[in-house]
Design an enzyme around this catalytic site. Structure first.
Site, PDB file in Angstrom:
ATOM      1  N   ALA A   1      44.333  30.140  28.400  1.00 40.39           N
ATOM      2  CA  ALA A   1      43.573  30.969  29.336  1.00 40.39           C
ATOM      3  C   ALA A   1      44.386  32.189  29.735  1.00 40.39           C
ATOM      4  O   ALA A   1      45.557  32.068  30.080  1.00 40.39           O
ATOM      5  CB  ALA A   1      43.218  30.165  30.590  1.00 40.39           C
ATOM      6  N   ASP A   2      43.758  33.353  29.679  1.00 40.89           N
ATOM      7  CA  ASP A   2      44.431  34.528  30.231  1.00 40.89           C
ATOM      8  C   ASP A   2      43.902  34.727  31.655  1.00 40.89           C
ATOM      9  O   ASP A   2      43.136  33.913  32.157  1.00 40.89           O
ATOM     10  CB  ASP A   2      44.239  35.754  29.342  1.00 40.89           C
ATOM     11  CG  ASP A   2      42.785  36.125  29.145  1.00 40.89           C
ATOM     12  OD1 ASP A   2      42.489  36.867  28.197  1.00 40.89           O
ATOM     13  OD2 ASP A   2      41.920  35.674  29.931  1.00 40.89           O
ATOM     14  N   SER A   3      44.304  35.827  32.290  1.00 45.64           N
ATOM     15  CA  SER A   3      43.944  35.982  33.704  1.00 45.64           C
ATOM     16  C   SER A   3      42.434  36.116  33.882  1.00 45.64           C
ATOM     17  O   SER A   3      41.873  35.617  34.861  1.00 45.64           O
ATOM     18  CB  SER A   3      44.674  37.173  34.323  1.00 45.64           C
ATOM     19  OG  SER A   3      44.508  38.313  33.521  1.00 45.64           O
TER      20      SER A   3
END
Lengths: 148, 361
Positions: A87-89
């Site tokens: 997951a990225d931001s």
């Protein structure tokens, strides 16, 4: 590194779903009603950690799985870090927003920054849900759903 | 079929060689080599494997010429490069699909990593994530070693975390690195891993698929996380596709900023600063919102935005160099390379690959 939260172990017997949760590359733990016992626990140690309700944890996992488009074979644990799942931001932000929608809560800014694992998310959700004014009715509804 | 050649070491018999150590564009010979079928399976893998172990340059006679009289010489060091100028950014990127999943290349890249990095890779779920992590660390190490004249072994670079967790180079006692400190930042998204390098000034980069779709409506995300001015800007866009695109661009710019200042998303909430989108003549600008949460946020930085390979948006933020005065519209210079570490470097240019959106000259 293989470890499982004690919550899953202890709730195993009352946990009605026959989901098989893969926790770690080499070890699997099956929770379910097949024989009312835990099977094949091969972890070197157990860690008591999660105080969130199992149904909350499950729901968070479902949200995370959908948002990150994880395959069934990807091991998803309560301690799974969002970043370790890819997951990225922007993903994290969307996960928080979907959780808010599903549980009818609002996550404060500083709280949302501190959610890094499935477990932490579930614990925060439970805390916020419990703080809602109309909580008692909805909580028992959830419990009866889980047991049936 | 594998393609593997160091552009800098490519030779064709009878013609002059490309200068070692100098930047060069992709020559036609490069494309010719890519279309040749190599004898045997993964021939370049075995060459890379031995090269990694022995760490020396191969002689031409160790390789079988393939097809016409084209010979290759592989290097195991990364082609050294001069440092970026002030206000210049060097961008290196890897396309993960160019590295075979089952190749020995990944294993050899893994050998460059520190024990900490290896442990971090192992903690990731799934082969794809692990591959991306290995490539990201390899990209950082090999890219940085170029700026030390090839003296520094990529595997020997030590990293540490800054005050708020930003990775930086750790200089050790006894280093004969006398050059100025290099700043770098990594970013990766689906099918792209990028490393931006600058001289001395902190830098941040964020890459994203330009067509990235969000599960939630972008305006709802913006209302939740962006400032009022940014929401107004996005809300005024009537075309949904363009609105989605601008949201992604704004997101990457904000992300690049928080990475440049070393705080990351959790250390510098997006609501604390506004980024005003630029145009082809004007760089994006930042405005710090008033409020106690916003202490320590600097507005002394410049932004650039571009599209790479028509598939990805790249946002760069660089803290402004104190030694250079100038108005806020000063543009950044950019050089871009596509790389397969130890195998191939290609200086990238041209509108097909690079589309400057704003902030760049």
């Amino acid at each position: 590194m293989a470890s499982v939260s004690a919550t899953f172990v202890s709730f195993g017997c009352s946990f009605n779903q026959t989901k098989c949760i893969t926790a770690g590359k080499n070890c699997t733990i099956s929770l379910g009603m097949r024989n009312r016992t835990l099977t094949a626990v091969r972890f070197p140690r157990l860690r008591v950690s999660c105080s969130a309700k199992p149904e909350t944890v499950t729901k968070v996992m479902e949200i995370v799985k959908k948002q990150l488009a994880l395959n069934d074979d990807v091991p998803l644990k309560p301690e799974s870090k969002f970043s370790e799942l890819g997951a990225d931001s922007l993903d994290t932000v969307e996960i928080v927003m979907i959780m808010e929608e599903e549980f009818g809560i609002t996550v404060e800014e500083d709280n949302s920054q501190s959610i890094t694992t499935v477990q932490e998310a579930a614990e925060l959700i439970d805390k916020l849900v419990a703080a809602k004014p109309d909580q008692p009715a909805s909580e028992s509804e959830q419990k009866s759903e889980a047991i049936s | 079929m594998r393609r593997g050649c160091s552009v800098l070491m490519l030779e064709q018999e009878g013609t002059s060689v490309i200068n070692k150590g100098k930047e060069c564009t992709a020559f036609p010979e490069n494309r010719l080599l890519r279309s040749l079928n190599f004898q045997g399976e993964d021939i370049s893998d075995s060459i890379v494997a031995v090269a990694f172990m022995r760490r020396r340059v191969f002689r031409r006679d160790m390789l079988q010429p393939v097809g016409s009289a084209v010979s290759r010489r592989f290097s195991t060091i990364c082609s050294p490069l001069p440092l970026p100028h002030r206000r210049e950014v060097h961008l290196w990127y890897i396309k993960p699909e160019e590295i075979n999943d089952s190749s020995s290349q990944l294993k050899h890249y893994m050998d460059l990593l520190s024990p900490c990095e290896k442990a971090a890779v192992s903690s990731l779920t799934g082969h794809r994530l692990q591959k991306y992590a290995i490539l990201a660390r390899t990209l950082a190490r090999t890219t940085l070693s170029r700026y030390y004249d090839g003296i520094v072994d990529p595997g020997s670079i030590k990293f540490r975390k800054g005050l708020h967790g930003k990775p930086e180079i750790m200089r050790q006692d006894g280093d004969n690195i006398t050059k100025p400190p290099i700043q770098f930042n990594l970013s990766h998204t689906s099918s792209l891993i990028a490393c931006a390098v600058a001289l001395e000034t902190p830098i941040g980069i964020d890459v994203e698929e330009n067509k990235r779709k969000t599960a939630k409506n972008v305006l709802s995300i913006a209302r939740r996380y962006f400032t009022i001015s940014e929401v107004e800007y996005l809300a005024a866009i009537t075309c949904p596709d363009f609105q989605q695109k601008e949201f992604i661009r704004l997101w990457t710019l904000k992300e690049a900023y928080v990475k440049a200042i070393g705080r990351g998303f959790s250390g510098a909430p997006f609501k604390n600063f506004t980024i005003k989108m630029g145009s082809d003549k004007r760089a994006p600008k930042i405005h710090i919102e008033a409020g106690s949460d916003c202490e320590g946020l600097t507005d002394n930085c410049q932004f650039a935005l571009m599209e790479l390979n028509k598939s990805h948006v790249v946002a760069i933020c660089m803290e402004r160099d104190q030694e250079i005065s100038g108005n806020q519209n000063n543009l950044l210079r950019l050089k871009v390379w596509r790389t397969i570490p130890f195998i191939e470097d290609e200086l990238v240019s041209g509108m097909e690959t690079l589309n400057y959106i704003c902030g760049l000259t």
